[in-house]
Design an enzyme around this catalytic site. Structure first.
Site: not given
Lengths: 246, 246
Positions: B50, B52, B111, B198
């Protein structure tokens, strides 16, 4: 006054093109606004290629005069970037002879046109590529391109409203090649007429789809009439790749 | 009802993220709208990650049930793309076992985070990369990353509002490498907490800038307190690269 030459890149998506217009966002407008904030006066800017709305640049060249003596020309682009929006950025800079003019001194412009025959265009590059709904023949495209090499009257490949009276331009190179998932056309000429690259790109793709022979390109070129051209390729696939001088 | 799995890519710039919200444009909202137009009824969609607002995907995986039997699953993505906007596209598709669930069946998410230390960020990729104002040490970043490998409570690297009570996740790989003008961090884990990538990316960059030792990362991880993390890296450099199953 020093004469500064900068190489700039831009994403043409949100611009009405290079040239300042009465209304709307232009690359030249943004560059002049940034220079004005640095110099606290209007600064005139010339560019090698007056790209249209939606057309990108990886290596546009501009020049202007500056009286900011504190800034070495090689650092000029860094200072300017802090005043420019993120969709126009200066990549490098140098001081040039007073006679240098980004447009009139350029001896060769190199453009690239990007297509993909994939069923899905990766979203990250959707503004830089045009999707083809058939699989082109790169060998045939290169054969079709050959008659365009050399000096010719390119009236066929520009709208009648093109302002130049003399429509002879010299194409130095025109080559199609695969690159990853892309089909790329690279075309180099001393100069281009208005919309010439997109008209050539669209016409050659149309003729490849029809499995035409190179003689067909010769005939269309000889017609010197824009009605003989195929549909122009969309702006989004076109990039001003490089400009050569001297 | 067949269970269809699709790999999708999106440019997160103009989305509020994956998950449907009361207001605003979301990736899930666009995918559901496209599926609804194809099926003429609501179709529920699950996704592996999910993401951002502003976060991109090159290889997000989704699944849903379909009763359109005329369409082979391998062609499903092509049909769906004609209903999707250009900033979300399906890349491939297949039919999967009824038990397959894009989120719960995923065993690993990968990622990538992209930085550049260039003085100018090329406009064409400005939404996919974060600019660093110093030149990082890739060797040091890889040393700093090592303590994060393996299963740990990653509470330090998620905001207190993260909904999961169990904050143990297993990081399988975390590596920094140069790629062209980019510095890339690739991180793979069984799953991630909210904003975890992040937070890790921003903290490691901060520690590299301070020339910190790996023991500093160990201490921050052990604190299990988000106050021990550095500033989070911006959304725009983050891409959901791939999801693995089984």
């Amino acid at each position: 006054m020093r004469n500064v030459r900068l190489t700039i890149a831009y994403d043409g998506t949100d611009f009405l093109g290079w040239q300042v217009q009465a209304r709307g966002r232009t690359v030249q407008g943004e560059v002049m606004r940034a220079l004005e904030r640095m110099h606290r006066r209007e600064v005139k800017v010339s560019a090698a290629g007056r790209t249209d709305a939606g057309v990108h640049a990886d290596g546009q060249v501009i020049n202007f005069r500056t009286d900011i003596d504190s800034l070495p020309a090689a650092r000029y682009h860094v200072a300017l970037n802090s005043y420019l929006p993120r969709d126009v950025q200066a990549l490098s800079g140098c001081e040039v002879d007073d006679r240098f003019h980004a447009r009139y001194s350029a001896t060769r412009r190199v453009y690239r046109y990007y297509w993909t025959a994939s069923l899905a265009v990766p979203p990250a590059i959707r503004h830089r590529v045009t999707r083809l709904k058939y699989r082109p023949s790169i060998a045939r495209l290169n054969q079709l391109a050959r008659p365009l090499l050399g000096p010719h009257d390119f009236s066929t490949f520009t709208p009648p409203s093109e302002p130049s009276e003399n429509r002879v331009r010299e194409v130095h190179q025109i080559v199609f090649y695969p690159s990853g998932r892309f089909i790329v056309m690279q075309i180099a000429a001393n100069a281009f007429l208005w919309r010439m690259v997109r008209s050539i790109a669209g016409t050659l793709i149309e003729l490849d789809k029809l499995a035409a022979e190179p003689v067909e390109v010769e005939e269309r070129l000889a017609a010197c009439d824009h009605a003989a051209a195929g549909p122009s390729a969309p702006a989004a696939g076109l990039v001003l790749h490089r400009v050569d001088y001297g």
